[in-house]
Design an enzyme around this catalytic site. Sequence first.
Site: not given
Ligand code: M6R
Length: 614
Positions: A2, A27, A76, A102-103, A485, A489, A492, A508, A609
């Site tokens: 949020c 966000r 959110w 927010n929370g 990683e 990417k 997501e 395995h 975010k």
């Molecule tokens: O702000 P942070 O680095 O703590 O966030 C961690 C993850 O939420 C963040 O890296 C998330 O996995 C990204 N969307 C990856 O692209």
Amino acid sequence: MCGIIGYIGKRQIIPVLLEGLRRLEYRGYDSAGIVFLEKNKIKVIKTKGRIFNLEEKIFKKPPLEAKAPGLGHTRWATHGEPSDENAHPHMDCKEELSLVHNGIIENYYELKQKLLKKGHRFCSATDTEVIVHLVEDYLNEGLNIKEAFFRTLKDLKGSFAIALIYKKHPEFILVARNQSPVVLGVGEEENFVASDIPALLPFTKKVVFLNDGEVAILYKDKIEVYDSKKNKIEKEPVLISWDLASAEKGGYAHFMLKEICEQPEAIKHTLLGRINLDNKEIDFSKEGLVKEFLEDVQKVFIVACGTSYHAGLVAKYLIERHLEIPVEVDLASEFRYRNPLINSKTLFIGVSQSGETADTLASLRLAKEKGAKILSICNVLGSTIARESGVVLYTQAGPEISVASTKAFTTQVLVFILLAFYLKKMLYGKDEDKEKVDALIKISNQLDNFIEKIRPKIKEISEKWHNISNCLYLGRNILFPIALEGALKLKEIAYIHAEGYAAGEMKHGPIALIEENVPSIILAAKETGIVYEKTLSNAEEVKSRRGPIISIISENSEEFKKISYDYIEVPLTFYEFLPIFYVVPLQLLAYEIAALRGCDIDKPRNLAKSVTVE
Ligand code: M6R
């Protein structure tokens, strides 16, 4: 998650709120709303969907006399589906108060039952709405608004950043914080509240961070801050160095692409002031990383989530290669609920772009409680994780707006490289990395050229492969976290099922997935020595089962070229720098594939975010 924006001052309220909300879009959210005063009444406009849906609603019947104070919110969904009713702001029964949050209010159910019995009428399924009715309830009992607000906060369990306006006191906005980020913007005869710095950048760079338990009262010409015991406290504003342009797309189609291309610049900024150009010595002492802080460290825990966790995995290879200290890397959501063996000789390193990730923060607090020394690697100045750390090393990546983290990752890795070299010198007096430090100074230009060179080829590869449904990313040693990683990417932002694996693990289990339409993206670097040969054998095994291979390989890796459907060549570099070069093609690949699939790249579905709730 949020986003909150609030304003008190003379500007036209609606444009300020909409501008703030637009800058919080990254966000992640599924509904949006604003509240302001109109003819001394509280006027709320809110809707499910995006900010443009909200704008449509506002301008269909433009308010005649919209006035500050006002609040805006992007929601959110946690409690209650995304809908007009569940969108914030929420109001009390008499429509005199309005609030955004927010929370998560963990005890909302019992509070709601009590309030319902007292006759309060609820309009939403949210946890948030209980807060505004509670304030109303305390007003009904005869408390004044400030007392009612403080009293309400005492009843709440969970995490919150709250902003509230009251039509009978339009001269201030009440703000409270507990475990959810909130920052105040200080202007001339005007003040702001927001959940994140980018929302404030069009208006002011002077900010005040609130700590957990603190309450702020924003008037147009002053800000009062109180601790949880209602003692008035003084807070010095901090000047933010980020500029407005760095939080805008600047001609790029998406923030993600801009941020990928900004990596050379982000690297330059992260190195700045940390390397003495004359003697090639690294210095973190100005940031508090001195011998006394680390001398008796016997074990390191690196804890993070998502992409930051992958940077932590890279760090394990770096630290164990250069220092004789065992390293454990944990996902924060796991770490916090196990019983990690921590004492005063443990160094806890929290890694977080936002510095607000709930699980990472909770893990940090747990480690602190058990006596560990706390170091964090963060990108956002003044963020909670940064403030709660003994030492904080900032990645100077500038604002990262795209949900998919890119430049934060490369700069986190860079800080770990510097850290490994720095600690080696500090703890063992070994000064053998000068050649590498010298190369680091040049890495930014090299990376810039590399990005430019590979972009057309990545586009070409993406054209061929963007319709796939499954994909494997394989790497070994320091390139294993990069495989993870790369897969993250693609998942997501392109919504393609992708698995990152240590290539040696294929036999395995995962090798059963290999078929003609399941490409394997294989990462192999000659700098990893024998591991390069091993990866080649793993690639052959994929090939002999008709699995198409896209390889990211060192220059002139002829053996790989022969068995690859497509390949990208990476210039030879030092072992430690491999993650930086190998991750970039994977970021670009995910980006191009997502673009071809028409995905909402900067705001992928279901994601936020900054993950400020667990
Ligand atoms: O702000 P942070 O680095 O703590 O966030 C961690 C993850 O939420 C963040 O890296 C998330 O996995 C990204 N969307 C990856 O692209």
